[in-house]
Scaffold this motif. Structure first.
Motif, PDB file in Angstrom:
ATOM      1  N   CYS A  68       0.577  -0.791  -0.280  1.00 15.59           N
ATOM      2  CA  CYS A  68       0.050  -0.034  -0.006  1.00 15.59           C
ATOM      3  C   CYS A  68       1.000   0.783   0.152  1.00 15.59           C
ATOM      4  O   CYS A  68       2.147   1.514   0.945  1.00 15.59           O
ATOM      5  CB  CYS A  68      -0.962  -0.115   0.979  1.00 15.59           C
ATOM      6  N   PHE A  69       0.457   2.106  -0.721  1.00 18.71           N
ATOM      7  CA  PHE A  69       0.920   3.123  -1.173  1.00 18.71           C
ATOM      8  C   PHE A  69       0.145   4.486  -1.055  1.00 18.71           C
ATOM      9  O   PHE A  69      -0.901   4.811  -1.484  1.00 18.71           O
ATOM     10  CB  PHE A  69       2.144   3.079  -2.230  1.00 18.71           C
ATOM     11  N   PRO A  70       1.180   5.636  -1.018  1.00 16.83           N
ATOM     12  CA  PRO A  70      -0.249   7.040  -0.942  1.00 16.83           C
ATOM     13  C   PRO A  70      -0.145   7.248  -2.180  1.00 16.83           C
ATOM     14  O   PRO A  70       0.239   7.037  -3.149  1.00 16.83           O
ATOM     15  CB  PRO A  70       0.933   7.980  -0.025  1.00 16.83           C
ATOM     16  N   ASP A  71      -1.534   8.160  -2.481  1.00 20.40           N
ATOM     17  CA  ASP A  71      -1.113   8.513  -3.931  1.00 20.40           C
ATOM     18  C   ASP A  71      -0.737   9.992  -4.204  1.00 20.40           C
ATOM     19  O   ASP A  71      -0.640  10.746  -3.928  1.00 20.40           O
ATOM     20  CB  ASP A  71      -2.768   9.760  -3.411  1.00 20.40           C
ATOM     21  N   PHE A  72       0.386   9.285  -4.824  1.00 18.50           N
ATOM     22  CA  PHE A  72       1.429  10.400  -5.389  1.00 18.50           C
ATOM     23  C   PHE A  72       1.237  10.590  -6.869  1.00 18.50           C
ATOM     24  O   PHE A  72       1.789  11.372  -7.095  1.00 18.50           O
ATOM     25  CB  PHE A  72       2.944   9.442  -5.561  1.00 18.50           C
ATOM     26  N   ASP A  73      -0.062  10.254  -7.755  1.00 15.51           N
ATOM     27  CA  ASP A  73      -0.381  11.047  -8.618  1.00 15.51           C
ATOM     28  C   ASP A  73      -1.437  11.914  -8.977  1.00 15.51           C
ATOM     29  O   ASP A  73      -0.867  13.156  -9.540  1.00 15.51           O
ATOM     30  CB  ASP A  73      -0.729   9.853  -9.603  1.00 15.51           C
ATOM     31  N   GLY A  74      -1.758  12.511  -7.310  1.00 17.20           N
ATOM     32  CA  GLY A  74      -2.591  13.918  -7.186  1.00 17.20           C
ATOM     33  C   GLY A  74      -3.555  13.832  -7.980  1.00 17.20           C
ATOM     34  O   GLY A  74      -4.105  14.653  -7.933  1.00 17.20           O
ATOM     35  N   SER A 102       5.106  12.451 -14.428  1.00 16.98           N
ATOM     36  CA  SER A 102       4.628  11.556 -13.286  1.00 16.98           C
ATOM     37  C   SER A 102       5.965  11.157 -12.095  1.00 16.98           C
ATOM     38  O   SER A 102       6.682  11.031 -12.898  1.00 16.98           O
ATOM     39  CB  SER A 102       3.864   9.844 -13.432  1.00 16.98           C
ATOM     40  N   GLY A 103       5.305  11.596 -10.425  1.00 16.70           N
ATOM     41  CA  GLY A 103       6.527  11.662  -9.542  1.00 16.70           C
ATOM     42  C   GLY A 103       6.812  10.399  -9.399  1.00 16.70           C
ATOM     43  O   GLY A 103       7.076  10.465  -7.891  1.00 16.70           O
ATOM     44  N   ASP A 104       6.596   9.462  -9.411  1.00 21.47           N
ATOM     45  CA  ASP A 104       6.362   7.931  -8.718  1.00 21.47           C
ATOM     46  C   ASP A 104       7.359   7.204  -8.794  1.00 21.47           C
ATOM     47  O   ASP A 104       7.388   5.779  -9.073  1.00 21.47           O
ATOM     48  CB  ASP A 104       5.107   6.832  -9.235  1.00 21.47           C
ATOM     49  N   LEU A 105       8.716   7.704  -9.884  1.00 22.92           N
ATOM     50  CA  LEU A 105       9.399   6.754 -10.409  1.00 22.92           C
ATOM     51  C   LEU A 105      10.204   5.944  -9.629  1.00 22.92           C
ATOM     52  O   LEU A 105      10.946   4.926  -9.758  1.00 22.92           O
ATOM     53  CB  LEU A 105      10.672   7.455 -11.042  1.00 22.92           C
ATOM     54  N   ARG A 246       9.982  24.569  -0.342  1.00 22.58           N
ATOM     55  CA  ARG A 246       9.565  23.567  -0.015  1.00 22.58           C
ATOM     56  C   ARG A 246       8.854  22.258  -0.960  1.00 22.58           C
ATOM     57  O   ARG A 246       8.030  23.563  -1.828  1.00 22.58           O
ATOM     58  CB  ARG A 246       8.616  23.563   0.891  1.00 22.58           C
ATOM     59  N   GLY A 247       9.157  21.823  -2.730  1.00 17.80           N
ATOM     60  CA  GLY A 247       7.618  20.708  -2.814  1.00 17.80           C
ATOM     61  C   GLY A 247       7.034  19.617  -2.525  1.00 17.80           C
ATOM     62  O   GLY A 247       7.008  19.619  -1.788  1.00 17.80           O
ATOM     63  N   ASP A 248       6.718  19.312  -3.712  1.00 15.17           N
ATOM     64  CA  ASP A 248       5.966  17.807  -3.555  1.00 15.17           C
ATOM     65  C   ASP A 248       7.134  16.315  -3.932  1.00 15.17           C
ATOM     66  O   ASP A 248       6.444  15.892  -3.623  1.00 15.17           O
ATOM     67  CB  ASP A 248       5.038  17.780  -3.273  1.00 15.17           C
ATOM     68  N   PHE A 249       7.694  16.750  -4.291  1.00 15.51           N
ATOM     69  CA  PHE A 249       9.079  15.906  -4.650  1.00 15.51           C
ATOM     70  C   PHE A 249       8.828  15.066  -6.054  1.00 15.51           C
ATOM     71  O   PHE A 249       9.035  14.306  -6.878  1.00 15.51           O
ATOM     72  CB  PHE A 249       8.611  14.448  -4.059  1.00 15.51           C
ATOM     73  N   THR A 250       7.936  16.120  -7.168  1.00 17.47           N
ATOM     74  CA  THR A 250       7.637  16.043  -8.644  1.00 17.47           C
ATOM     75  C   THR A 250       8.486  17.194  -9.208  1.00 17.47           C
ATOM     76  O   THR A 250       9.425  18.093  -8.824  1.00 17.47           O
ATOM     77  CB  THR A 250       5.881  16.244  -8.806  1.00 17.47           C
ATOM     78  N   ARG A 251       8.371  16.185 -10.459  1.00 19.55           N
ATOM     79  CA  ARG A 251       9.333  17.379 -11.271  1.00 19.55           C
ATOM     80  C   ARG A 251       8.487  18.477 -11.918  1.00 19.55           C
ATOM     81  O   ARG A 251       9.185  19.533 -12.230  1.00 19.55           O
ATOM     82  CB  ARG A 251      10.017  16.446 -13.027  1.00 19.55           C
ATOM     83  N   GLY A 252       6.979  18.525 -11.829  1.00 22.70           N
ATOM     84  CA  GLY A 252       6.943  19.890 -12.242  1.00 22.70           C
ATOM     85  C   GLY A 252       6.794  20.952 -10.976  1.00 22.70           C
ATOM     86  O   GLY A 252       6.755  21.665 -11.677  1.00 22.70           O
ATOM     87  N   THR A 278      12.766  16.789  -8.187  1.00 21.42           N
ATOM     88  CA  THR A 278      12.746  17.688  -7.749  1.00 21.42           C
ATOM     89  C   THR A 278      13.983  18.826  -8.324  1.00 21.42           C
ATOM     90  O   THR A 278      13.644  19.545  -9.333  1.00 21.42           O
ATOM     91  CB  THR A 278      13.266  18.542  -6.608  1.00 21.42           C
ATOM     92  N   ALA A 279      14.822  18.025  -8.381  1.00 26.02           N
ATOM     93  CA  ALA A 279      15.971  18.382  -9.116  1.00 26.02           C
ATOM     94  C   ALA A 279      15.913  18.408 -10.576  1.00 26.02           C
ATOM     95  O   ALA A 279      16.466  19.763 -10.977  1.00 26.02           O
ATOM     96  CB  ALA A 279      17.551  18.143  -8.201  1.00 26.02           C
ATOM     97  N   LEU A 280      15.520  17.612 -11.179  1.00 29.41           N
ATOM     98  CA  LEU A 280      15.456  17.695 -12.504  1.00 29.41           C
ATOM     99  C   LEU A 280      14.942  18.434 -12.855  1.00 29.41           C
ATOM    100  O   LEU A 280      14.704  19.890 -13.829  1.00 29.41           O
ATOM    101  CB  LEU A 280      14.631  16.559 -12.931  1.00 29.41           C
ATOM    102  N   GLY A 281      12.996  19.063 -12.617  1.00 30.77           N
ATOM    103  CA  GLY A 281      12.477  20.202 -12.323  1.00 30.77           C
ATOM    104  C   GLY A 281      12.928  21.240 -12.289  1.00 30.77           C
ATOM    105  O   GLY A 281      13.107  22.572 -12.885  1.00 30.77           O
ATOM    106  N   VAL A 282      13.687  21.786 -11.037  1.00 34.12           N
ATOM    107  CA  VAL A 282      14.821  22.827 -10.936  1.00 34.12           C
ATOM    108  C   VAL A 282      15.264  23.001 -12.407  1.00 34.12           C
ATOM    109  O   VAL A 282      15.641  23.814 -12.940  1.00 34.12           O
ATOM    110  CB  VAL A 282      15.226  22.694  -9.489  1.00 34.12           C
TER     111      VAL A 282
END
Length: 363
Positions: A68-74, A102-105, A246-252, A278-282
């Motif tokens: 069970c994982f949290p909702d990472f895709d929003g 997606s940020g779930d890699l 602070r972000g949400d761990f996603t590239r977007g 996050t680094a890739l988005g920045v």
């Protein structure tokens, strides 16, 4: 509809007892090869499929692990209705700033490790996402159908997790032990980020360093920020009490943070990001603004996802063994099933700093 073949039909066709048929499936080493061949031939001839529910009742095991994982895709609502093909193929422009990836890699790699280890032990994996208001209901339902549960830290409320743990074993991935009795699997976030910060300061001689964090309630982000602070303090640099952004761990969201940094200016000489996405988005935002990486700004990440190696420049990062996290969680869960009274386990997997072009190494 044809009559569904039963174990009695298989036994009759193979000329053996139903007990022998059962042993062929459950303990083949106790049955001669000739008898196994006759039983398997009868199974193929009849199209017989063993009853998983019956075997589970006999063994008092479901033969499955819950993941069970949290909702990472929003995604808050349900999926859009399926549109079936009824016309010509449509061609559309796909600009680079269109749908955010997606940020779930990270989650994908952990899931793969879980599946591989479960497969190795002949177990199935049932996956659920704790999404929206029905998240706790889904988690509770899943727990009633599996032998044990693997979940990411803070996916479900602590009270529900404690309730589930009274029925089946629970292994928590990421996050420190907080007075609980669950088994925990994690990586050395503090030491990894401290080593990364030390590299930026000591090797590249940069003292204008900022931390771009993730969600404030993330245990991983908390530990990585503490490692960042420890690296600064060891170099005699005043450590900030909070991340710069602070972000949400996603590239977007990383792109959004990067644009804010450019607009606010000047951008710090080095940006230590809490994860690779996050680094890739920045990086996307800084390059779009005409800044050069690493000449103008150094960027680093954490995780070691494939995308960090495919960017230009490649992202210097701390690689954590994401797939091994999943495998270790399943291994620990199976150990718990074999020995329910063993003390709570805490396993910490090592990390590795990968020096690449985004920090100036190999550039």
């Amino acid at each position: 509809m044809q009559k569904v073949p039963t174990v009695y039909d298989v036994a009759a066709l193979a000329g053996v007892s139903i007990a022998t048929v059962s042993r062929v499936f459950r303990k083949p080493h106790e049955v001669s090869q000739a008898t196994q061949d006759r039983v398997h031939a009868a199974v193929l001839d009849l199209g017989y499929v063993p009853s998983g529910s019956a075997r589970s009742l006999a063994a008092r095991r479901a033969g499955a692990i819950g993941l069970c994982f949290p909702d990472f895709d929003g995604i808050d609502g349900g999926p859009a209705p399926i549109a079936y093909a009824d016309g010509p193929v449509d061609a559309q422009l796909d600009p680079p700033e269109g749908v955010e990836p997606s940020g779930d890699l990270y989650i994908s790699e952990v899931m793969l490790g879980t599946e591989l280890e479960a497969w190795r032990h002949g177990m199935a994996v049932t996956i659920a996402v704790a999404r929206g208001e029905r998240g706790t209901e889904i988690f509770d339902n899943l727990a009633g159908r599996v032998d044990g549960m693997v979940t990411l830290s803070r996916t479900v409320p602590e009270r529900l997790l404690a309730h589930i743990a009274r029925r089946i074993p629970v292994v928590v991935i990421a996050g420190p032990r907080a007075g609980d009795e669950y088994d925990h699997i994690g990586t050395d976030n503090v030491a990894g980020m401290q080593a990364m910060t030390k590299h930026v300061v000591d090797v590249h001689g940069i003292r204008d360093v900022a931390f771009v964090g993730g969600p404030a309630d993330s245990p991983d982000d908390h530990d990585r920020f503490e490692g960042f602070r420890a690296g600064l303090l060891a170099a005699g640099i005043v450590a900030p009490p909070e991340p710069l952004l602070r972000g949400d761990f996603t590239r977007g969201h990383g792109r959004i943070l990067g644009r804010r940094l450019v607009e606010a200016g000047p951008v710090p000489r080095a940006l230590v990001c809490s994860n690779d996405q996050t680094a890739l988005g920045v990086l996307d935002a800084l390059l779009a603004a005409g800044l050069r990486v690493p000449d103008d700004v150094i960027i680093t990440g954490f995780d070691g996802i494939d995308a960090s190696e495919m960017s230009r420049p490649r992202i210097t990062t701390v690689r954590q063994p994401m797939r091994e996290l999943g495998r270790a969680a399943v291994d620990t869960l199976l150990c718990r099933l074999g020995d329910p009274l063993m003390p709570p386990q805490t396993r910490t997997l090592p990390v590795t700093v990968l020096l690449r072009e985004s920090c100036g190494c190999l550039a």
